[in-house]
Scaffold this active site. Structure first.
Site, PDB file in Angstrom:
ATOM      1  N   ARG A  12      23.116 -12.190  30.603  1.00 27.56           N
ATOM      2  CA  ARG A  12      23.363 -11.892  29.191  1.00 27.56           C
ATOM      3  C   ARG A  12      24.369 -10.761  29.059  1.00 27.56           C
ATOM      4  O   ARG A  12      24.509  -9.925  29.948  1.00 27.56           O
ATOM      5  CB  ARG A  12      22.061 -11.490  28.488  1.00 27.56           C
ATOM      6  N   GLY A  13      25.072 -10.725  27.936  1.00 29.85           N
ATOM      7  CA  GLY A  13      25.949  -9.618  27.601  1.00 29.85           C
ATOM      8  C   GLY A  13      26.998  -9.321  28.647  1.00 29.85           C
ATOM      9  O   GLY A  13      27.663 -10.224  29.174  1.00 29.85           O
ATOM     10  N   ILE A  86      18.197  -0.807  30.261  1.00 29.12           N
ATOM     11  CA  ILE A  86      17.485  -0.894  28.993  1.00 29.12           C
ATOM     12  C   ILE A  86      17.660   0.418  28.238  1.00 29.12           C
ATOM     13  O   ILE A  86      18.110   1.429  28.807  1.00 29.12           O
ATOM     14  CB  ILE A  86      15.975  -1.156  29.181  1.00 29.12           C
ATOM     15  N   THR A  87      17.327   0.413  26.974  1.00 29.56           N
ATOM     16  CA  THR A  87      17.256   1.646  26.182  1.00 29.56           C
ATOM     17  C   THR A  87      15.879   1.762  25.565  1.00 29.56           C
ATOM     18  O   THR A  87      15.248   0.760  25.236  1.00 29.56           O
ATOM     19  CB  THR A  87      18.316   1.672  25.060  1.00 29.56           C
ATOM     20  N   MET A 143      23.024  11.905  21.321  1.00 28.97           N
ATOM     21  CA  MET A 143      21.818  12.297  20.613  1.00 28.97           C
ATOM     22  C   MET A 143      20.892  11.095  20.465  1.00 28.97           C
ATOM     23  O   MET A 143      21.331   9.992  20.136  1.00 28.97           O
ATOM     24  CB  MET A 143      22.185  12.842  19.230  1.00 28.97           C
ATOM     25  N   TYR A 148      18.380   7.825  28.460  1.00 30.54           N
ATOM     26  CA  TYR A 148      19.466   6.914  28.848  1.00 30.54           C
ATOM     27  C   TYR A 148      20.669   7.684  29.392  1.00 30.54           C
ATOM     28  O   TYR A 148      21.240   7.314  30.422  1.00 30.54           O
ATOM     29  CB  TYR A 148      19.867   6.079  27.634  1.00 30.54           C
ATOM     30  N   PRO A 178      31.391   1.662  30.515  1.00 34.41           N
ATOM     31  CA  PRO A 178      31.842   1.008  29.290  1.00 34.41           C
ATOM     32  C   PRO A 178      31.543   1.864  28.064  1.00 34.41           C
ATOM     33  O   PRO A 178      30.564   2.611  28.027  1.00 34.41           O
ATOM     34  CB  PRO A 178      31.021  -0.292  29.244  1.00 34.41           C
TER      35      PRO A 178
END
Length: 241
Positions: A12-13, A86-87, A143, A148, A178
């Protein structure tokens, strides 16, 4: 020369674009995924890429999954792209231990979990490519993303140290950071917020996943053999280093 590559989070992505770019470069590509069986099967069918399901945050699962990938390919893995991430966003003063651990486990521990089982084979064969996907927010911070940003900054340190250890073995280790890329996740951002993001990018647009894929394909080529320990930025000028 055809090599065997594995891309974590590769269905994905950005990961899907990387898988396709490496396949277009002539490599045998296996894409890892974590949970969405339907999406993974559709991607495999459409693009002719094998898929293997395992949890990159679990070392034993990575050992088994990578062994399965090599069995499917009938060849050792020479190219590893650590892309899975992930986030779990939230202001730090409200962040839970679970939000911290989940991101560290998938975004940073996974580099050890996936690279460690493969690095000895690469050293023995005298050739290897490791590309680690970091983020603009691992360079400048963000912020609401202390977890992450910390993990993605760790990716850069991991890259530089591992590159030094393996440069004399024909193995290159590089990172790509990126910026904001036109993926489903970014497209889901409310339009006013997205407009504000784009207004802060000198190029005046979001990046495309294919542009990241092209960078990975270059770093995995013989043309990039003298390039190691590097951090490439692809953010439209939003943050310059």
């Amino acid at each position: 020369m055809t090599r065997t590559a594995i891309v974590t989070g590769g269905t994905r992505g950005i990961g899907a674009a990387i898988s396709q770019a490496l396949k277009s470069a002539g490599h045998r590509v296996i894409a890892n995924y974590a949970g969405n069986d339907e999406t993974a099967r559709a991607f495999a069918s459409e693009h002719g890429v094998e898929v293997v399901k395992f949890d990159v945050g679990d070392y034993a699962a990575c050992q088994a999954g990578l062994a399965e990938a090599e069995q499917i390919a009938g060849a050792p893995i020479d190219i590893l792209v650590n892309n899975a991430g992930i986030t779990r966003d939230g202001m730090f003063h409200k962040m839970t231990p679970e939000q911290w651990r989940d991101v560290m486990r998938v975004d940073l521990d996974s580099l050890f979990n996936c690279t460690r089982p493969l690095i000895l084979g690469m050293r023995d064969r005298g050739w290897g490519r490791v590309v680690n996907i970091s983020s603009i927010n691992g360079q400048k911070g963000q912020m609401g993303q202390v977890n992450y940003s910390a993990a993605k900054a760790g990716v850069i340190g991991f890259t530089k140290a591992l590159a030094q250890e393996n440069a004399n073995k024909g193995i290159t280790v590089n990172a790509i950071c990126p910026g904001y890329i036109n993926t489903e996740m970014v497209a889901a951002v409310p339009e006013p917020v997205l407009e504000k993001i784009v207004s802060g990018i000198p190029a005046g647009r979001l990046g495309e996943a294919d542009e990241i894929g092209a960078l990975v394909a270059f770093l995995c080529s013989d043309a990039a053999a003298f390039m190691t320990g590097s951090t490439l930025t692809a953010n439209g000028g939003q943050y310059m280093t």
